[in-house]
Motif scaffolding. Sequence first.
Motif, PDB file in Angstrom:
ATOM      1  N   LEU A 186      32.910  53.906  47.119  1.00  0.00           N
ATOM      2  CA  LEU A 186      32.355  52.787  47.869  1.00  0.00           C
ATOM      3  C   LEU A 186      31.830  51.810  46.837  1.00  0.00           C
ATOM      4  CD1 LEU A 186      30.553  55.141  50.348  1.00  0.00           C
ATOM      5  CD2 LEU A 186      32.646  53.843  50.797  1.00  0.00           C
ATOM      6  N   LYS A 187      32.424  50.635  46.793  1.00  0.00           N
ATOM      7  CA  LYS A 187      32.214  49.716  45.675  1.00  0.00           C
ATOM      8  C   LYS A 187      30.870  49.008  45.657  1.00  0.00           C
ATOM      9  CE  LYS A 187      37.119  48.759  45.470  1.00  0.00           C
ATOM     10  NZ  LYS A 187      37.713  48.826  46.779  1.00  0.00           N
ATOM     11  N   ASN A 188      30.219  48.884  46.836  1.00  0.00           N
ATOM     12  CA  ASN A 188      28.988  48.096  46.885  1.00  0.00           C
ATOM     13  C   ASN A 188      28.122  48.524  48.062  1.00  0.00           C
ATOM     14  OD1 ASN A 188      30.103  46.760  49.220  1.00  0.00           O
ATOM     15  ND2 ASN A 188      31.259  45.449  47.813  1.00  0.00           N
ATOM     16  N   GLU A 189      26.969  47.892  48.196  1.00  0.00           N
ATOM     17  CA  GLU A 189      26.011  48.225  49.255  1.00  0.00           C
ATOM     18  C   GLU A 189      26.647  48.074  50.638  1.00  0.00           C
ATOM     19  OE1 GLU A 189      21.760  46.588  51.040  1.00  0.00           O
ATOM     20  OE2 GLU A 189      22.434  45.878  49.081  1.00  0.00           O
ATOM     21  N   GLN A 190      27.396  47.014  50.843  1.00  0.00           N
ATOM     22  CA  GLN A 190      28.019  46.762  52.148  1.00  0.00           C
ATOM     23  C   GLN A 190      28.981  47.893  52.521  1.00  0.00           C
ATOM     24  OE1 GLN A 190      30.072  43.011  52.391  1.00  0.00           O
ATOM     25  NE2 GLN A 190      30.761  43.363  54.472  1.00  0.00           N
ATOM     26  N   GLU A 191      29.838  48.306  51.601  1.00  0.00           N
ATOM     27  CA  GLU A 191      30.770  49.408  51.875  1.00  0.00           C
ATOM     28  C   GLU A 191      30.014  50.711  52.120  1.00  0.00           C
ATOM     29  OE1 GLU A 191      33.978  49.982  49.119  1.00  0.00           O
ATOM     30  OE2 GLU A 191      34.659  47.903  49.299  1.00  0.00           O
ATOM     31  N   PHE A 192      28.939  50.943  51.359  1.00  0.00           N
ATOM     32  CA  PHE A 192      28.160  52.161  51.529  1.00  0.00           C
ATOM     33  C   PHE A 192      27.509  52.201  52.915  1.00  0.00           C
ATOM     34  CE2 PHE A 192      24.145  54.623  50.720  1.00  0.00           C
ATOM     35  CZ  PHE A 192      24.765  55.864  50.641  1.00  0.00           C
ATOM     36  N   LYS A 193      26.920  51.094  53.334  1.00  0.00           N
ATOM     37  CA  LYS A 193      26.288  51.040  54.657  1.00  0.00           C
ATOM     38  C   LYS A 193      27.326  51.234  55.762  1.00  0.00           C
ATOM     39  CE  LYS A 193      22.149  48.338  53.698  1.00  0.00           C
ATOM     40  NZ  LYS A 193      21.471  47.049  53.901  1.00  0.00           N
ATOM     41  N   GLN A 194      28.502  50.666  55.602  1.00  0.00           N
ATOM     42  CA  GLN A 194      29.552  50.839  56.608  1.00  0.00           C
ATOM     43  C   GLN A 194      29.977  52.299  56.683  1.00  0.00           C
ATOM     44  OE1 GLN A 194      30.855  48.485  58.902  1.00  0.00           O
ATOM     45  NE2 GLN A 194      31.447  50.472  59.742  1.00  0.00           N
ATOM     46  N   TYR A 195      30.111  52.935  55.536  1.00  0.00           N
ATOM     47  CA  TYR A 195      30.438  54.366  55.499  1.00  0.00           C
ATOM     48  C   TYR A 195      29.374  55.175  56.228  1.00  0.00           C
ATOM     49  CZ  TYR A 195      30.364  59.100  53.590  1.00  0.00           C
ATOM     50  OH  TYR A 195      30.289  60.462  53.455  1.00  0.00           O
ATOM     51  N   LEU A 196      28.100  54.903  55.938  1.00  0.00           N
ATOM     52  CA  LEU A 196      27.017  55.642  56.599  1.00  0.00           C
ATOM     53  C   LEU A 196      27.045  55.423  58.107  1.00  0.00           C
ATOM     54  CD1 LEU A 196      23.971  55.151  54.207  1.00  0.00           C
ATOM     55  CD2 LEU A 196      25.443  57.159  54.459  1.00  0.00           C
ATOM     56  N   GLU A 197      27.250  54.189  58.530  1.00  0.00           N
ATOM     57  CA  GLU A 197      27.309  53.920  59.969  1.00  0.00           C
ATOM     58  C   GLU A 197      28.454  54.713  60.604  1.00  0.00           C
ATOM     59  OE1 GLU A 197      27.328  50.199  63.118  1.00  0.00           O
ATOM     60  OE2 GLU A 197      27.821  49.788  61.026  1.00  0.00           O
ATOM     61  N   ASP A 198      29.600  54.750  59.953  1.00  0.00           N
ATOM     62  CA  ASP A 198      30.744  55.505  60.480  1.00  0.00           C
ATOM     63  C   ASP A 198      30.412  56.992  60.591  1.00  0.00           C
ATOM     64  OD1 ASP A 198      32.136  53.110  60.544  1.00  0.00           O
ATOM     65  OD2 ASP A 198      33.346  53.561  58.756  1.00  0.00           O
TER      66      ASP A 198
END
Length: 131
Positions: free
Chosen positions: A99-111
């Motif tokens: 996960l390249k950045n904060e936005q991708e990490f948050k999206q992963y967590l939400e999923d």
Amino acid sequence: MTDSSDDLWPDLTGEPSQKPPLLILREQAAKLGAKTSNIIEAEVEAYPDNKGRLHIRFTLKAPALNGYEYTLLKIIQPIDLYPVCFSDSDADFWDDNNLKNEQEFKQYLEDVFKSEHTVNIIRSLVAQSKN
């Protein structure tokens, strides 16, 4: 030549441009406790490895079930925050899950948090903890 009393360090008072994964996980752990009236808690554990990275584990806990624990996800965070490597409860291996950045990490967590699998686990733990 520089005098030995000169401060050669830059200003270090600023914040990183992205929120650390460890902080995001701690915030989400607190929100889970609030959502379940602390019937289900989440614990975030971090430990270093010999390559300067943090290994972080996000574990669901049911105190009323004799401290039952379920590791929902694990990540490896470099000291400079991103990219984060992840493994969820269904995977015992580390792929090229970056996960390249904060936005991708948050999206992963939400999923992960909103997945049917996670919701079923939490509901099951709540129901069993009430009896």
